[in-house]
Design a protein around this motif. Structure first.
Motif, PDB file in Angstrom:
ATOM      1  N   TYR A   1      -1.310  -2.998   7.238  1.00 13.68           N
ATOM      2  CA  TYR A   1      -1.091  -1.633   7.711  1.00 13.68           C
ATOM      3  C   TYR A   1       0.093  -1.519   8.651  1.00 13.68           C
ATOM      4  O   TYR A   1       0.167  -0.599   9.456  1.00 13.68           O
ATOM      5  CB  TYR A   1      -2.360  -1.060   8.358  1.00 13.68           C
ATOM      6  CG  TYR A   1      -3.423  -0.792   7.341  1.00 13.68           C
ATOM      7  CD1 TYR A   1      -4.407  -1.734   7.096  1.00 13.68           C
ATOM      8  CD2 TYR A   1      -3.423   0.376   6.601  1.00 13.68           C
ATOM      9  CE1 TYR A   1      -5.370  -1.499   6.131  1.00 13.68           C
ATOM     10  CE2 TYR A   1      -4.379   0.618   5.640  1.00 13.68           C
ATOM     11  CZ  TYR A   1      -5.351  -0.326   5.413  1.00 13.68           C
ATOM     12  OH  TYR A   1      -6.301  -0.102   4.462  1.00 13.68           O
ATOM     13  N   LYS A   2       1.040  -2.444   8.548  1.00 11.17           N
ATOM     14  CA  LYS A   2       2.272  -2.328   9.338  1.00 11.17           C
ATOM     15  C   LYS A   2       3.443  -2.170   8.384  1.00 11.17           C
ATOM     16  O   LYS A   2       3.413  -2.638   7.247  1.00 11.17           O
ATOM     17  CB  LYS A   2       2.464  -3.572  10.212  1.00 11.17           C
ATOM     18  CG  LYS A   2       1.389  -3.742  11.276  1.00 11.17           C
ATOM     19  CD  LYS A   2       1.690  -4.923  12.168  1.00 11.17           C
ATOM     20  CE  LYS A   2       0.619  -5.110  13.222  1.00 11.17           C
ATOM     21  NZ  LYS A   2      -0.670  -5.517  12.643  1.00 11.17           N
ATOM     22  N   LEU A   3       4.489  -1.516   8.850  1.00 11.66           N
ATOM     23  CA  LEU A   3       5.688  -1.309   8.058  1.00 11.66           C
ATOM     24  C   LEU A   3       6.726  -2.369   8.389  1.00 11.66           C
ATOM     25  O   LEU A   3       6.892  -2.747   9.547  1.00 11.66           O
ATOM     26  CB  LEU A   3       6.277   0.073   8.322  1.00 11.66           C
ATOM     27  CG  LEU A   3       5.408   1.282   8.018  1.00 11.66           C
ATOM     28  CD1 LEU A   3       6.194   2.561   8.268  1.00 11.66           C
ATOM     29  CD2 LEU A   3       4.910   1.226   6.579  1.00 11.66           C
TER      30      LEU A   3
ATOM     31  N   PRO B   1      -2.734   4.952   9.372  1.00 14.70           N
ATOM     32  CA  PRO B   1      -2.161   4.281   8.197  1.00 14.70           C
ATOM     33  C   PRO B   1      -3.169   4.270   7.065  1.00 14.70           C
ATOM     34  O   PRO B   1      -4.379   4.316   7.291  1.00 14.70           O
ATOM     35  CB  PRO B   1      -1.879   2.868   8.708  1.00 14.70           C
ATOM     36  CG  PRO B   1      -2.872   2.672   9.791  1.00 14.70           C
ATOM     37  CD  PRO B   1      -3.094   4.013  10.418  1.00 14.70           C
ATOM     38  N   GLY B   2      -2.655   4.201   5.856  1.00 11.10           N
ATOM     39  CA  GLY B   2      -3.528   4.107   4.707  1.00 11.10           C
ATOM     40  C   GLY B   2      -4.274   5.379   4.381  1.00 11.10           C
ATOM     41  O   GLY B   2      -5.273   5.349   3.677  1.00 11.10           O
TER      42      GLY B   2
ATOM     43  N   LEU C   1       8.743  -3.948  15.357  1.00 14.87           N
ATOM     44  CA  LEU C   1       7.576  -3.425  16.062  1.00 14.87           C
ATOM     45  C   LEU C   1       7.290  -4.261  17.301  1.00 14.87           C
ATOM     46  O   LEU C   1       7.146  -5.485  17.211  1.00 14.87           O
ATOM     47  CB  LEU C   1       6.374  -3.427  15.124  1.00 14.87           C
ATOM     48  CG  LEU C   1       5.066  -2.866  15.672  1.00 14.87           C
ATOM     49  CD1 LEU C   1       5.215  -1.385  15.990  1.00 14.87           C
ATOM     50  CD2 LEU C   1       3.935  -3.082  14.670  1.00 14.87           C
TER      51      LEU C   1
ATOM     52  N   ARG D   1       0.819  -1.211   0.000  1.00 12.91           N
ATOM     53  CA  ARG D   1       0.000   0.000   0.000  1.00 12.91           C
ATOM     54  C   ARG D   1       0.850   1.257   0.000  1.00 12.91           C
ATOM     55  O   ARG D   1       0.317   2.359  -0.138  1.00 12.91           O
ATOM     56  CB  ARG D   1      -0.924   0.031   1.217  1.00 12.91           C
ATOM     57  CG  ARG D   1      -0.201  -0.012   2.536  1.00 12.91           C
ATOM     58  CD  ARG D   1      -1.141   0.139   3.696  1.00 12.91           C
ATOM     59  NE  ARG D   1      -0.430   0.032   4.965  1.00 12.91           N
ATOM     60  CZ  ARG D   1       0.317   0.978   5.494  1.00 12.91           C
ATOM     61  NH1 ARG D   1       0.469   2.126   4.883  1.00 12.91           N
ATOM     62  NH2 ARG D   1       0.916   0.785   6.654  1.00 12.91           N
TER      63      ARG D   1
ATOM     64  N   GLY E   1      16.936  -4.142  11.287  1.00 13.92           N
ATOM     65  CA  GLY E   1      15.867  -3.196  11.024  1.00 13.92           C
ATOM     66  C   GLY E   1      15.036  -2.956  12.265  1.00 13.92           C
ATOM     67  O   GLY E   1      15.095  -3.703  13.230  1.00 13.92           O
ATOM     68  N   LEU E   2      14.274  -1.894  12.236  1.00 16.47           N
ATOM     69  CA  LEU E   2      13.360  -1.603  13.336  1.00 16.47           C
ATOM     70  C   LEU E   2      12.313  -2.717  13.451  1.00 16.47           C
ATOM     71  O   LEU E   2      11.721  -3.122  12.441  1.00 16.47           O
ATOM     72  CB  LEU E   2      12.652  -0.279  13.088  1.00 16.47           C
ATOM     73  CG  LEU E   2      13.516   0.967  13.229  1.00 16.47           C
ATOM     74  CD1 LEU E   2      12.936   2.117  12.416  1.00 16.47           C
ATOM     75  CD2 LEU E   2      13.624   1.365  14.692  1.00 16.47           C
TER      76      LEU E   2
ATOM     77  N   TYR F   1       3.265   3.810  18.307  1.00 21.55           N
ATOM     78  CA  TYR F   1       4.034   2.580  18.098  1.00 21.55           C
ATOM     79  C   TYR F   1       5.267   2.566  18.999  1.00 21.55           C
ATOM     80  O   TYR F   1       5.826   3.615  19.302  1.00 21.55           O
ATOM     81  CB  TYR F   1       4.521   2.486  16.647  1.00 21.55           C
ATOM     82  CG  TYR F   1       3.494   2.771  15.580  1.00 21.55           C
ATOM     83  CD1 TYR F   1       3.156   4.078  15.240  1.00 21.55           C
ATOM     84  CD2 TYR F   1       2.871   1.734  14.892  1.00 21.55           C
ATOM     85  CE1 TYR F   1       2.228   4.354  14.257  1.00 21.55           C
ATOM     86  CE2 TYR F   1       1.934   2.001  13.899  1.00 21.55           C
ATOM     87  CZ  TYR F   1       1.621   3.305  13.587  1.00 21.55           C
ATOM     88  OH  TYR F   1       0.697   3.573  12.612  1.00 21.55           O
TER      89      TYR F   1
ATOM     90  N   PHE G   1       7.949   3.433   1.940  1.00 21.03           N
ATOM     91  CA  PHE G   1       8.396   4.614   2.675  1.00 21.03           C
ATOM     92  C   PHE G   1       9.916   4.650   2.721  1.00 21.03           C
ATOM     93  O   PHE G   1      10.569   3.629   2.902  1.00 21.03           O
ATOM     94  CB  PHE G   1       7.866   4.581   4.111  1.00 21.03           C
ATOM     95  CG  PHE G   1       6.364   4.648   4.212  1.00 21.03           C
ATOM     96  CD1 PHE G   1       5.582   3.551   3.922  1.00 21.03           C
ATOM     97  CD2 PHE G   1       5.739   5.814   4.611  1.00 21.03           C
ATOM     98  CE1 PHE G   1       4.196   3.599   4.012  1.00 21.03           C
ATOM     99  CE2 PHE G   1       4.363   5.878   4.710  1.00 21.03           C
ATOM    100  CZ  PHE G   1       3.597   4.777   4.413  1.00 21.03           C
TER     101      PHE G   1
ATOM    102  N   TYR H   1       9.017   0.658  18.758  1.00 18.79           N
ATOM    103  CA  TYR H   1       9.954  -0.151  17.995  1.00 18.79           C
ATOM    104  C   TYR H   1      11.224  -0.328  18.815  1.00 18.79           C
ATOM    105  O   TYR H   1      11.579   0.506  19.644  1.00 18.79           O
ATOM    106  CB  TYR H   1      10.351   0.543  16.686  1.00 18.79           C
ATOM    107  CG  TYR H   1       9.290   0.584  15.620  1.00 18.79           C
ATOM    108  CD1 TYR H   1       8.390   1.656  15.547  1.00 18.79           C
ATOM    109  CD2 TYR H   1       9.199  -0.424  14.654  1.00 18.79           C
ATOM    110  CE1 TYR H   1       7.429   1.701  14.549  1.00 18.79           C
ATOM    111  CE2 TYR H   1       8.245  -0.378  13.657  1.00 18.79           C
ATOM    112  CZ  TYR H   1       7.369   0.684  13.617  1.00 18.79           C
ATOM    113  OH  TYR H   1       6.418   0.729  12.621  1.00 18.79           O
TER     114      TYR H   1
ATOM    115  N   PHE I   1      10.661  -2.661   8.167  1.00 21.02           N
ATOM    116  CA  PHE I   1      11.846  -1.847   7.923  1.00 21.02           C
ATOM    117  C   PHE I   1      13.023  -2.698   7.474  1.00 21.02           C
ATOM    118  O   PHE I   1      13.271  -3.783   8.022  1.00 21.02           O
ATOM    119  CB  PHE I   1      12.246  -1.093   9.190  1.00 21.02           C
ATOM    120  CG  PHE I   1      11.417   0.132   9.454  1.00 21.02           C
ATOM    121  CD1 PHE I   1      10.230   0.044  10.147  1.00 21.02           C
ATOM    122  CD2 PHE I   1      11.823   1.373   8.999  1.00 21.02           C
ATOM    123  CE1 PHE I   1       9.450   1.168  10.391  1.00 21.02           C
ATOM    124  CE2 PHE I   1      11.067   2.505   9.235  1.00 21.02           C
ATOM    125  CZ  PHE I   1       9.873   2.404   9.927  1.00 21.02           C
ATOM    126  N   GLY I   2      13.765  -2.185   6.480  1.00 22.23           N
ATOM    127  CA  GLY I   2      15.026  -2.796   6.117  1.00 22.23           C
ATOM    128  C   GLY I   2      16.109  -2.417   7.120  1.00 22.23           C
ATOM    129  O   GLY I   2      15.896  -1.582   8.003  1.00 22.23           O
TER     130      GLY I   2
END
Lengths: 109, 116
Positions: free
Chosen positions: A95-97, B97-98, B45, A31, B42-43, B33, A34, B35, A99-100
């Motif tokens: 709806y969650k990211l 989100p979205g 959650l 979706r 990576g971060l 959130y 970033f 993290y 991250f790399g």
């Protein structure tokens, strides 16, 4: 499972030497993709969101592009102040990211 | 504007101790959130909240608890600290989100935690 790989892990450039950072992703129901910038000892700072293949966005010396499987962050004529870690984070249908690990960019004067 | 404020910035805990990481935002964001960021990773959650009174687990919730009694505050509680919880913790918030550019995350400056 959503996955993201950033390459290279680290990149050292001379001031003015253009290059690109890569973000490859596998996400269910993308979706948005970033890009964030993170300076040492600080939280990530938002740069761009890309929503569909072919989309491009620019900010100063940075341009982000998106395909169905990858995103690129192009850096044109970088300056030392562009030195930072650049994080890519695709957002899926949950709806969650994800991250790399980031690319650590160092620009030498 | 203060944005997202985290306290403390640094903390050293002994194994088995407990502590609360504080996070507050002044942007009236619905989503918040937590993290964690480990070196070279990576971060990840830990927990998130979609509004006051509503929280849910992220990828790595074990050993942590959260609460959201107000829109502004989202504290993270560590019970019985373990060396594996040594990390940098970031709190973030977003409008939703979205929802186009309103979904971008605003991050705090982080809490560096060492458990020895």
């Amino acid at each position: 499972e959503d996955q993201v790989t950033q390459s290279p892990e680290a990149l050292r450039l001379q001031e003015g030497e253009s290059s690109s950072l890569n973000c490859s992703y596998t996400v269910s129901g993308l979706r948005g993709l970033f890009w964030y910038r993170q300076d040492p000892g600080k939280g990530p700072e938002f740069l761009f969101t890309l929503y569909s293949a072919g989309e491009e966005k620019e900010k100063e010396r940075l341009k982000a592009t998106l395909t169905k499987k990858e995103s690129f962050l192009h850096i044109t004529a970088p300056k030392p102040e562009d030195s930072a870690t650049y994080l890519c984070a695709p957002g899926g249908s949950n709806y969650k990211l994800t991250f790399g690990k980031g690319t650590l960019l160092t620009v030498n004067p | 504007n203060a944005g997202v404020t985290q306290t403390p910035k640094f903390r050293i805990l002994k194994i088995g101790q407990s502590m609360t990481l504080q996070c507050t935002q002044d942007m009236n964001h619905n989503y918040m959130y937590w993290y964690r960021q480990d070196p070279g990773m990576g971060l990840k959650l830990i927990y998130y909240s979609v509004g006051a009174g509503i929280t849910d687990k992220g990828e790595v919730p074990n050993g942590y608890n959260v609460s959201r009694s107000t829109t502004e505050d989202f504290p993270l509680r560590l019970e019985l600290a373990a060396p594996s919880q040594t990390s940098v913790y970031f709190c973030a918030s977003s409008y939703a989100p979205g929802v186009g550019t309103n979904e971008k995350l605003f991050f705090g400056s982080g809490t560096q935690l060492s458990v020895l």
